[in-house]
Design a protein around this motif. Structure first.
Motif, PDB file in Angstrom:
ATOM      1  N   UNK A 137      -3.707  13.050  -4.637  1.00  0.00           N
ATOM      2  CA  UNK A 137      -4.009  11.894  -5.490  1.00  0.00           C
ATOM      3  C   UNK A 137      -4.139  10.675  -4.591  1.00  0.00           C
ATOM      4  N   UNK A 138      -5.290  10.010  -4.656  1.00  0.00           N
ATOM      5  CA  UNK A 138      -5.521   8.774  -3.910  1.00  0.00           C
ATOM      6  C   UNK A 138      -5.641   7.645  -4.922  1.00  0.00           C
ATOM      7  N   UNK A 139      -4.759   6.662  -4.819  1.00  0.00           N
ATOM      8  CA  UNK A 139      -4.769   5.512  -5.717  1.00  0.00           C
ATOM      9  C   UNK A 139      -5.196   4.269  -4.941  1.00  0.00           C
ATOM     10  N   UNK A 140      -6.234   3.594  -5.423  1.00  0.00           N
ATOM     11  CA  UNK A 140      -6.710   2.382  -4.764  1.00  0.00           C
ATOM     12  C   UNK A 140      -5.950   1.180  -5.312  1.00  0.00           C
ATOM     13  N   UNK A 141      -5.114   0.599  -4.470  1.00  0.00           N
ATOM     14  CA  UNK A 141      -4.356  -0.595  -4.834  1.00  0.00           C
ATOM     15  C   UNK A 141      -5.023  -1.807  -4.183  1.00  0.00           C
ATOM     16  N   UNK A 142      -4.266  -2.650  -3.506  1.00  0.00           N
ATOM     17  CA  UNK A 142      -4.806  -3.831  -2.847  1.00  0.00           C
ATOM     18  C   UNK A 142      -3.719  -4.438  -1.979  1.00  0.00           C
ATOM     19  N   UNK A 143      -4.119  -5.133  -0.925  1.00  0.00           N
ATOM     20  CA  UNK A 143      -3.132  -5.867  -0.137  1.00  0.00           C
ATOM     21  C   UNK A 143      -2.438  -6.925  -0.984  1.00  0.00           C
ATOM     22  N   UNK A 144      -3.059  -7.324  -2.086  1.00  0.00           N
ATOM     23  CA  UNK A 144      -2.429  -8.314  -2.970  1.00  0.00           C
ATOM     24  C   UNK A 144      -1.182  -7.769  -3.645  1.00  0.00           C
ATOM     25  N   UNK A 145      -0.992  -6.468  -3.593  1.00  0.00           N
ATOM     26  CA  UNK A 145       0.249  -5.885  -4.109  1.00  0.00           C
ATOM     27  C   UNK A 145       1.464  -6.431  -3.375  1.00  0.00           C
ATOM     28  N   UNK A 146       1.274  -6.818  -2.106  1.00  0.00           N
ATOM     29  CA  UNK A 146       2.381  -7.371  -1.332  1.00  0.00           C
ATOM     30  C   UNK A 146       2.144  -8.844  -0.980  1.00  0.00           C
ATOM     31  N   UNK A 147       1.107  -9.434  -1.560  1.00  0.00           N
ATOM     32  CA  UNK A 147       0.805 -10.849  -1.316  1.00  0.00           C
ATOM     33  C   UNK A 147       0.397 -11.516  -2.624  1.00  0.00           C
ATOM     34  N   UNK A 148       1.288 -11.543  -3.635  1.00  0.00           N
ATOM     35  CA  UNK A 148       0.894 -12.030  -4.962  1.00  0.00           C
ATOM     36  C   UNK A 148       0.516 -13.504  -4.991  1.00  0.00           C
ATOM     37  N   UNK A 159      -2.097  -4.288  -9.181  1.00  0.00           N
ATOM     38  CA  UNK A 159      -2.167  -3.522  -7.942  1.00  0.00           C
ATOM     39  C   UNK A 159      -0.773  -3.229  -7.385  1.00  0.00           C
ATOM     40  N   UNK A 160       0.192  -4.122  -7.639  1.00  0.00           N
ATOM     41  CA  UNK A 160       1.581  -3.830  -7.281  1.00  0.00           C
ATOM     42  C   UNK A 160       2.095  -2.650  -8.099  1.00  0.00           C
ATOM     43  N   UNK A 161       1.682  -2.580  -9.355  1.00  0.00           N
ATOM     44  CA  UNK A 161       2.035  -1.434 -10.188  1.00  0.00           C
ATOM     45  C   UNK A 161       1.518  -0.147  -9.564  1.00  0.00           C
ATOM     46  N   UNK A 162       0.265  -0.155  -9.112  1.00  0.00           N
ATOM     47  CA  UNK A 162      -0.323   1.048  -8.513  1.00  0.00           C
ATOM     48  C   UNK A 162       0.420   1.436  -7.238  1.00  0.00           C
ATOM     49  N   UNK A 163       0.808   0.459  -6.435  1.00  0.00           N
ATOM     50  CA  UNK A 163       1.586   0.763  -5.236  1.00  0.00           C
ATOM     51  C   UNK A 163       2.927   1.379  -5.608  1.00  0.00           C
ATOM     52  N   UNK A 181      -1.456   9.205  -1.849  1.00  0.00           N
ATOM     53  CA  UNK A 181      -1.767   8.119  -0.928  1.00  0.00           C
ATOM     54  C   UNK A 181      -2.141   6.871  -1.721  1.00  0.00           C
ATOM     55  N   UNK A 182      -1.560   5.742  -1.355  1.00  0.00           N
ATOM     56  CA  UNK A 182      -1.998   4.438  -1.864  1.00  0.00           C
ATOM     57  C   UNK A 182      -2.818   3.760  -0.777  1.00  0.00           C
ATOM     58  N   UNK A 183      -4.011   3.310  -1.133  1.00  0.00           N
ATOM     59  CA  UNK A 183      -4.880   2.585  -0.200  1.00  0.00           C
ATOM     60  C   UNK A 183      -4.872   1.113  -0.598  1.00  0.00           C
ATOM     61  N   UNK A 184      -4.597   0.231   0.369  1.00  0.00           N
ATOM     62  CA  UNK A 184      -4.505  -1.200   0.108  1.00  0.00           C
ATOM     63  C   UNK A 184      -5.627  -1.925   0.852  1.00  0.00           C
TER      64      UNK A 184
END
Length: 266
Positions: A137-148, A159-163, A181-184
C-alpha cells in the motif's frame, strides 16, 4: 528464467499528475493496471498508450471517490480481486484559499477525497493483503504533514492523517507480509495547483519538483523498504531525528499524575 509476476496495481487519481506517472512507471516495471479517476477520457488515452508501449493489461475504472457508492465499488474491487497486489492511494485535492475562504461543501469534499477515500481503500486492501500475506500500500501524503504552518490547515491536516494512518498500518501489517509506504512530496508540478487557484510559476524554480522525478524517487524508496519517503529531503538524519524525538515522547504521553510543570506554585 521468467520473472515472478508482479500482479495488478490499482492507482487512484490516475488521469493526470502523480497518478498517471505512477501508472506509466508501474506498467514499465511489469504491473498490470487498474486506473481509477473521474476523467475516463484521459485515462483511456493513457491506457491506450501504456498497452501499446508495455504490453500490460490496463483497465480503466471511472469513479468519483467523493461519491460513497463509487468509493464502495472501488473498495469492493480491492477486497475481492486476488490479482491486485499494490494500491497507490494518490487521489487528492486542495481548496482555493483556506478554511476561512470556503464553505462546508468545499471542506467536506476535501475530507471525503483526502481522508475518507484513502482510509476505506487502504482498509479494504489491507484486509485482502493480510489474508494473502502479501501486498503493498502506497499512500501519497505531503511534506505539509510535518509543516502545518506552511499552508492551510485543512489540507495539511488531511495529509497528516495519511501519514499517521500509514505509520500505524505499517507497524501492524509488517509481520503479515504487507508493506506500507507513505510518500511526502513537496511542491510538485501537477494540476492540483491550478485547480486550487495557485500559480506554481510564482514559486522559486528550485522549490518545485517534476512529477516524474518525484515518482521515480518514491519508487526507489519503496524498493528500499522505506516506510516514509521524502524525495526533496537531502538530509535523512533530519527525518530520523524528528521521528526519534516523536517516539521518545511516547512513554511519557499518558500518566496518572499531571506533569510538574503544570502544577500550581505557591
Amino acid at each position: 528464467m521468467s520473472r515472478q509476476p508482479l500482479g495488478t496495481a490499482l492507482v487512484t487519481g490516475a488521469s493526470t499528475g502523480l497518478g498517471s506517472v505512477y501508472g506509466d512507471r508501474l506498467a514499465h516495471r511489469g504491473h498490470d493496471l487498474i486506473l481509477v479517476a473521474r476523467d475516463a477520457g484521459r485515462m483511456e488515452a493513457l491506457a491506450t498508450q501504456l498497452r501499446a508501449g508495455t504490453g500490460r493489461a490496463v483497465e480503466v475504472l471511472p469513479a468519483d471517490l467523493t461519491d460513497p457508492a463509487a468509493l464502495a465499488r472501488v473498495a469492493d474491487r480491492l477486497a475481492t480481486d486476488p490479482v491486485v497486489t499494490l494500491l497507490v492511494n494518490n487521489a487528492g485535492m486542495s481548496m482555493k484559499g483556506g478554511l476561512l475562504d470556503n464553505g462546508p461543501a468545499e471542506v467536506q469534499r476535501l475530507i471525503a477525497l483526502n481522508v475518507t477515500a484513502p482510509t476505506l481503500l487502504a482498509g479494504a486492501a489491507a484486509k485482502a493483503f493480510v489474508a494473502r500475506r502479501s501486498g503493498t500500500i502506497v499512500n501519497i501524503a505531503s511534506v505539509l504533514a510535518v509543516a502545518p504552518e506552511a499552508y492551510d490547515g485543512v489540507y495539511s491536516g488531511s495529509k497528516a492523517f495519511i501519514l499517521n494512518l500509514s505509520l500505524s498500518l505499517a507497524g501492524k501489517l509488517r509481520e503479515a507480509g504487507v508493506h506500507v509506504q507513505a510518500v511526502l512530496p513537496g511542491a510538485t508540478r501537477t494540476e492540483i495547483w491550478e485547480r486550487s487557484g495557485t500559480d506554481l510559476n510564482a514559486f522559486p524554480a528550485e522549490k518545485v519538483m517534476e512529477a516524474g522525478d518525484l515518482v521515480d524517487a518514491a519508487l526507489l524508496g519503496l524498493d528500499r523498504g522505506e516506510t516514509v519517503t521524502i524525495p526533496p529531503l537531502a538530509d535523512e538524519a533530519q527525518w530520523t531525528s524528528y521521528n526519534a524525538a516523536r517516539l521518545a515522547m511516547g512513554p511519557n504521553l499518558s500518566r496518572r499524575d499531571v506533569a510538574s510543570r503544570y502544577r500550581p506554585t505557591t
